[in-house]
Design an enzyme around this catalytic site. Sequence first.
Site, PDB file in Angstrom:
ATOM      1  CD  GLU A 159      -9.009  -9.042  -3.437  1.00 15.72           C
ATOM      2  OE1 GLU A 159      -9.890  -8.765  -2.607  1.00 15.72           O
ATOM      3  OE2 GLU A 159      -7.866  -9.443  -3.104  1.00 15.72           O
TER       4      GLU A 159
ATOM      5  CG  ASN B 114      -3.700  -2.146   6.847  1.00 15.76           C
ATOM      6  OD1 ASN B 114      -3.547  -1.795   5.688  1.00 15.76           O
ATOM      7  ND2 ASN B 114      -4.734  -2.853   7.255  1.00 15.76           N
TER       8      ASN B 114
ATOM      9  CE1 TYR C 185      -9.421  -2.839   0.623  1.00 21.41           C
ATOM     10  CE2 TYR C 185      -8.368  -0.959  -0.432  1.00 21.41           C
ATOM     11  CZ  TYR C 185      -8.296  -2.117   0.330  1.00 21.41           C
ATOM     12  OH  TYR C 185      -7.067  -2.555   0.786  1.00 21.41           O
TER      13      TYR C 185
ATOM     14  CE  LYS D 150      -3.976  -2.196   2.267  1.00 20.62           C
ATOM     15  NZ  LYS D 150      -4.986  -2.058   3.357  1.00 20.62           N
TER      16      LYS D 150
ATOM     17  CG  HIS E  56      -5.395  -6.328  -0.223  1.00 18.03           C
ATOM     18  ND1 HIS E  56      -6.611  -6.211   0.406  1.00 18.03           N
ATOM     19  CD2 HIS E  56      -5.539  -7.317  -1.150  1.00 18.03           C
ATOM     20  CE1 HIS E  56      -7.460  -7.084  -0.134  1.00 18.03           C
ATOM     21  NE2 HIS E  56      -6.835  -7.766  -1.084  1.00 18.03           N
TER      22      HIS E  56
HETATM   23  P1  ADP Z   1      -8.138  -6.459   5.716  1.00 12.74           P
HETATM   24  O1  ADP Z   1      -7.293  -5.583   4.825  1.00 12.74           O
HETATM   25  O2  ADP Z   1      -7.351  -6.978   6.903  1.00 12.74           O
HETATM   26  O3  ADP Z   1      -8.843  -7.559   4.974  1.00 12.74           O
HETATM   27  P2  ADP Z   1     -10.700  -5.095   5.846  1.00 12.74           P
HETATM   28  O4  ADP Z   1     -11.063  -5.863   4.621  1.00 12.74           O
HETATM   29  O5  ADP Z   1     -11.633  -5.160   6.998  1.00 12.74           O
HETATM   30  O6  ADP Z   1      -9.245  -5.519   6.369  1.00 12.74           O
HETATM   31  O7  ADP Z   1     -10.516  -3.553   5.480  1.00 12.74           O
HETATM   32  C1  ADP Z   1      -9.907  -3.155   4.280  1.00 12.74           C
HETATM   33  C2  ADP Z   1      -8.956  -2.034   4.578  1.00 12.74           C
HETATM   34  O8  ADP Z   1      -9.691  -0.894   5.037  1.00 12.74           O
HETATM   35  C3  ADP Z   1      -7.952  -2.294   5.705  1.00 12.74           C
HETATM   36  O9  ADP Z   1      -6.828  -3.052   5.287  1.00 12.74           O
HETATM   37  C4  ADP Z   1      -7.591  -0.893   6.129  1.00 12.74           C
HETATM   38  O10 ADP Z   1      -6.658  -0.275   5.222  1.00 12.74           O
HETATM   39  C5  ADP Z   1      -8.932  -0.191   6.023  1.00 12.74           C
HETATM   40  N1  ADP Z   1      -9.670  -0.226   7.283  1.00 12.74           N
HETATM   41  C6  ADP Z   1     -10.269  -1.309   7.847  1.00 12.74           C
HETATM   42  N2  ADP Z   1     -10.863  -0.992   9.017  1.00 12.74           N
HETATM   43  C7  ADP Z   1     -10.640   0.332   9.193  1.00 12.74           C
HETATM   44  C8  ADP Z   1     -11.000   1.277  10.220  1.00 12.74           C
HETATM   45  N3  ADP Z   1     -11.704   0.917  11.296  1.00 12.74           N
HETATM   46  N4  ADP Z   1     -10.588   2.553  10.063  1.00 12.74           N
HETATM   47  C9  ADP Z   1      -9.888   2.952   8.980  1.00 12.74           C
HETATM   48  N5  ADP Z   1      -9.528   2.122   7.984  1.00 12.74           N
HETATM   49  C10 ADP Z   1      -9.887   0.829   8.095  1.00 12.74           C
HETATM   50 MG    MG Z   2     -10.325  -7.470   3.561  1.00 11.06          MG
END
Ligand code: ADP
Ligand code: MG
Length: 139
Positions: A128, A114, A51, A11, A117
Site C-alpha cells: 500500500e 469510518n 480495495y 478518508k 484506513h
Molecule cells: P478495515 O478498514 O478495518 O481494515 P475492511 O478491510 O474489512 O476494514 O474493509 C475495508 C473498508 O470497507 C472499511 O474500512 C470500510 O470503509 C468498508 N467496509 C467494510 N465493511 C463494510 C460494510 N459491512 N459495509 C460498508 N462498508 C464496509
Molecule cells: Mg482492511
Amino acid sequence: MATNRTLTIIKPDAVANGNAGNILQKITDAGFKIIAMKYTHLTATQAGKFYAVHNARPFYGELVQFMTSGAVIPAILEKENAVEDFRKLIGATNPANAADGTIRKMYAESVERNAVHGSDSDENAMIEGSFFFSELERF
Ligand code: ADP
Ligand code: MG
C-alpha cells in the site's frame, strides 16, 4: 518498506468534515512519525485497485464511490510495531464496536464512512505504501 511502517489514508468523510488536522495530531501524539504524506483525489480505477481484495463483497461498489467522493490524505507512518499499534489507535472497522478514544470512535460516521484506513499486515503496508508513493525508496 521496513516492518516498522504502516500506510494510512484519511478518508473523504474525515477530510470533508474538517477532521484531518485533529486526526493527524492524534497520530503524531501516539508516537507515529509521518514519513510521507499527500493530499489527493482518487480515481475509481485507483480506489478499485486499492480495495481489490474486497471486490466480491456487496459493499465494494459503494466503497469505491465513497473513496472517490472527495479528497483523501494517504500517509506512511513509522513507529515500532506500526501496523498493530496503528490498528489499535484507529479501532474497529465499525465505529459502533470501536473502543473509546480510538480515531474511529471519535470521527467515524458509519462502518463505511469510518474516517481512516490502516494496513492490516507488514506485507500489505509495503504494498500500500508503494501504491501511493512510488518514490518510496528515498524515504
Ligand atoms: P478495515 O478498514 O478495518 O481494515 P475492511 O478491510 O474489512 O476494514 O474493509 C475495508 C473498508 O470497507 C472499511 O474500512 C470500510 O470503509 C468498508 N467496509 C467494510 N465493511 C463494510 C460494510 N459491512 N459495509 C460498508 N462498508 C464496509
Ligand atoms: Mg482492511
